[in-house]
Write a protein that holds these residues in place. Structure first.
Motif, mmCIF file in Angstrom:
data_model
loop_
_atom_site.group_PDB
_atom_site.id
_atom_site.type_symbol
_atom_site.label_atom_id
_atom_site.label_comp_id
_atom_site.label_asym_id
_atom_site.label_seq_id
_atom_site.Cartn_x
_atom_site.Cartn_y
_atom_site.Cartn_z
ATOM 1 N N ARG A 53 10.698 63.695 37.342
ATOM 2 C CA ARG A 53 12.078 63.734 36.851
ATOM 3 C C ARG A 53 12.778 62.386 37.020
ATOM 4 N N LEU A 54 12.261 61.582 37.943
ATOM 5 C CA LEU A 54 12.871 60.275 38.222
ATOM 6 C C LEU A 54 12.785 59.363 36.991
ATOM 7 N N HIS A 55 13.911 58.803 36.573
ATOM 8 C CA HIS A 55 13.886 57.863 35.441
ATOM 9 C C HIS A 55 13.285 56.538 35.887
ATOM 10 N N ASP A 75 15.882 54.015 36.951
ATOM 11 C CA ASP A 75 16.397 54.223 38.303
ATOM 12 C C ASP A 75 15.382 53.784 39.349
ATOM 13 N N ILE A 131 19.488 60.894 41.666
ATOM 14 C CA ILE A 131 18.527 60.008 41.002
ATOM 15 C C ILE A 131 17.163 60.691 40.949
ATOM 16 N N ALA A 175 16.671 63.761 40.991
ATOM 17 C CA ALA A 175 16.745 64.916 40.096
ATOM 18 C C ALA A 175 16.681 64.487 38.639
ATOM 19 N N GLY A 176 16.765 63.160 38.398
ATOM 20 C CA GLY A 176 16.697 62.650 37.032
ATOM 21 C C GLY A 176 17.995 62.820 36.264
ATOM 22 N N MET A 177 19.117 62.850 36.996
ATOM 23 C CA MET A 177 20.407 63.044 36.327
ATOM 24 C C MET A 177 20.877 61.734 35.689
ATOM 25 N N GLU A 178 21.621 61.863 34.588
ATOM 26 C CA GLU A 178 22.117 60.678 33.895
ATOM 27 C C GLU A 178 23.193 59.976 34.731
#
Lengths: 404, 228
Positions: free
Chosen positions: A2-4, A7, B109, B111-114
């Motif tokens: 899930r990590l971008h 980021d 972060i 959690a992949g939140m915008e």
């Protein structure tokens, strides 16, 4: 995951900046490795270009006819001395002009003799040549004229001298029109070579050129040292070579007793040798990249144990093993990429410095070396970080968090 | 909400087995306030780690919100930790190079939140802890109590339904410790279950339900004590 990745990069960059000494040292190691590759391949490439340039200045469409048959085509002493039963003659050279593929022919004789004028004397290289020689060697005349257009077997007593001869022998006096003594004969100076011309093995400054027939008289020989043949174009080299060999075979009672070296072939050989040298040097420099990679592994291992609690925390906050691995690898990737970029700049700076100090050497890193230096740097950085990253991913969060 | 059935956790030390947890069966309701007390080595931290999915039991089943989480994969467990559980540690465990804001942002972060949504959530969480003015401070510029409140903001920013606090006041003086406990209790009042491991009876006795552990077993389970 899930990590971008964006980021992850920001987090990894922050982690790198959090330990400036450690990061700085690793960047330095990586940068030195990459800079070594860049500079060393530039030197190899520079040497190659230098030699290629020298040969091109000589004219790549050139055929050199040497008396004596040499299967290997190398420069053995016997081919240089022309020890062969049948000599090359001026008549042979004249016969070689009769082809559409041949633009110019210059019969050559070379010897060494003492030249003197007004009580000053000097031992110099004497070249016996013809009017065409200047154009074939692509030399320039400083003053006066070159050898006159005349029948090649006419021994006209004229001489063209190099710049140093002019300075050393004539000093402040006017050289043109003066009678220069060479050996036991006298020659009128008709021209002075410009100093800019450059050529392998011949110092344009320090030679005297006289008509080939005069040189034969001077050195008391009926033969030629070699014949230079300039083909009309690059494509004409092969037919011209065939023509030269067949013509001389016919004239020498069917015996193949000459060697024809094409400038092109010599150039290709040098090109190959120096190209291989560049690869070899680049390979040696790449070892320093591997060393930098191992250094990165060690420092990443230290980084992982230094940040045990942080990694445990990330796990508690919801980072999977995969995400921890990605974070550590991102850190290593950023580190090696930044180091590689720094090394690139450092190396290009070094190249500039070399070009400044040694202007004759066109030190320029070939593109393949630039790309592979960066590629290898980043790859080793990542490769050697797999172990530390796995160690971090496997950390037991309970143990990691209980340490403080 | 939390269902532990016959949970065992054995460690092997040399050729000896240590039973850190010995057949623990426990049910905790959503929104409850539970303290776990007991002497060192009684298994209270191990119990908390198993509830927090930081450790796996060697036997028994664990159901969280009706879902069996005992044998979830590493990635799935990480996801559950991220979404449903907030941790508060004795040693705070703030990342020293990150600001208060960035520390609170970490779970989002992961959690992949915008970013835009993250900013909003972190601001709210810090505001709820009264730390808005400290958002740009690094941990070493904050007092112990403030650090622990940053950690609580981090634990709540994902809006979990349970907060696990392991000796949350252990590194704090009496005043800031009390403040931290009241902060946690205020969250509990909003409906988040609170499980606190402590060996400070003054902290432990404030809980509605008090579990006492001894030698890896639930020794005593006292309920009905209303928080002061």
């Amino acid at each position: 995951m899930r990590l971008h990745s964006r980021d992850a990069a920001v987090f990894a960059w922050g982690a790198l900046r959090g330990y400036p000494a450690r990061t700085g040292l690793m960047l330095l190691a990586m940068a030195i490795g990459v800079a070594a590759v860049v500079v060393l391949t530039a030197l190899g490439e520079g040497a190659r270009r230098y030699v290629v340039g020298e040969f091109s200045a000589l004219g790549t469409n050139l055929l050199i006819v040497i008396p004596g048959r040499s299967e290997t085509g190398g420069f053995s002493p016997s081919t240089l001395m022309g020890e062969t039963p049948r000599d090359l003659t001026i008549a042979d050279a004249e016969a070689l002009t009769r082809s559409v593929n041949v633009r110019r022919v210059a019969p050559l004789n070379v010897g060494q003799s003492e030249v003197s004028w007004g009580g000053r004397s000097r031992e110099v290289v004497i070249i016996g040549a013809t009017h065409e020689y200047l154009a074939i060697r692509k030399w320039k005349l400083g003053q006066g004229q070159f050898l006159p257009v005349a029948k090649w077997d006419r021994a006209i007593p004229v001489a063209v001298i190099g710049g140093r001869i002019r300075r050393e022998i004539f000093g402040p006096h006017r050289a043109l029109g003066e009678w220069l003594r060479i050996g036991d004969r006298r020659y009128r100076v008709v021209g002075i070579l410009a100093s800019k011309g450059r050529s392998i093995g011949v110092d344009v400054e320090d030679l005297v050129i006289i008509p080939v027939a005069s040189a034969q008289q001077l050195f008391n020989t009926p033969s030629l040292f070699r014949i230079l043949v300039e083909a009309r174009s690059r494509e004409a080299i092969a037919p011209a070579k065939r023509f030269v060999i067949e013509t001389l075979q016919r004239r020498h009672q069917g015996v193949k007793d000459v060697t024809v070296i094409t400038q092109d072939a010599v150039l290709a050989t040098f090109d190959k040798i120096l190209g291989a040298l560049t690869y070899a040097v680049g390979g040696i420099a790449a070892i320093s990249l591997a060393v930098a990679g191992i250094l990165i592994m060690n420092v990443m291992l230290v980084a992982v144990s230094q940040r045990t609690a942080e990694i445990g925390l990330l796990k508690a906050l919801g980072a999977s093993r995969q995400e921890i691995t990605v974070l550590i690898l991102t850190e290593a990737g950023l580190l090696s990429a930044t180091g590689a970029l720094g090394g690139l700049l450092l190396g290009l700076l070094g190249n500039g410095l070399i070009r400044r100090v040694l202007p004759v050497l066109p030190a320029q890193t070939p593109l393949w070396a630039l790309l592979s230096a960066i590629g290898v740097a980043v790859l080793t950085g990542l490769l050697f970080s797999i172990l530390p990253a796995r160690r971090a991913a496997r950390l037991d969060p309970v143990l990691a968090l209980s340490r403080r | 909400m939390i269902d532990l059935e016959h949970i065992h956790r054995d460690f092997q030390v040399g050729d000896q087995f240590v039973h850190a947890l010995d057949d623990v069966t426990l049910h905790i309701d959503a929104g409850d306030y539970v303290s776990i007390m007991g002497p060192s080595g009684s298994g209270k931290s191990t119990l908390l780690n198993i509830i927090g999915l930081l450790d796996r039991p060697t036997g028994g089943t664990y159901r969280l919100n009706g879902r069996d989480v005992t044998d979830l994969s590493d990635a799935e467990q990480a996801h559950v930790r991220n979404r449903e559980i907030g941790f508060v540690f004795q040693a705070f465990h703030l990342v020293p190079r990150l600001t208060a804001f960035e520390n609170v942002e970490l779970p989002l972060i992961l959690a992949g939140m915008e970013p835009a949504e993250r900013q909003e959530r972190v601001r709210e969480a810090l505001e709820a802890m009264g730390l808005t003015a400290r958002a740009r401070h690094k941990p070493d510029q904050l007092s112990g109590g403030q650090r622990q409140r940053v950690a609580i903001a981090r634990a709540t920013v994902t809006r979990p339904n349970v907060i696990l606090a392991d000796e949350p006041t252990g590194n704090l003086d009496h005043t800031s410790g009390g403040e931290v406990v009241r902060t946690l209790e205020a969250l509990n009042a909003q409906g988040i279950a609170l499980i606190v491991v402590t060996h400070d009876p003054l902290v432990g006795e404030r809980a509605r339900r008090q579990l006492h552990m001894l030698d890896g077993r639930l020794h005593r389970d006292v309920s009905g004590h209303a928080p002061a």
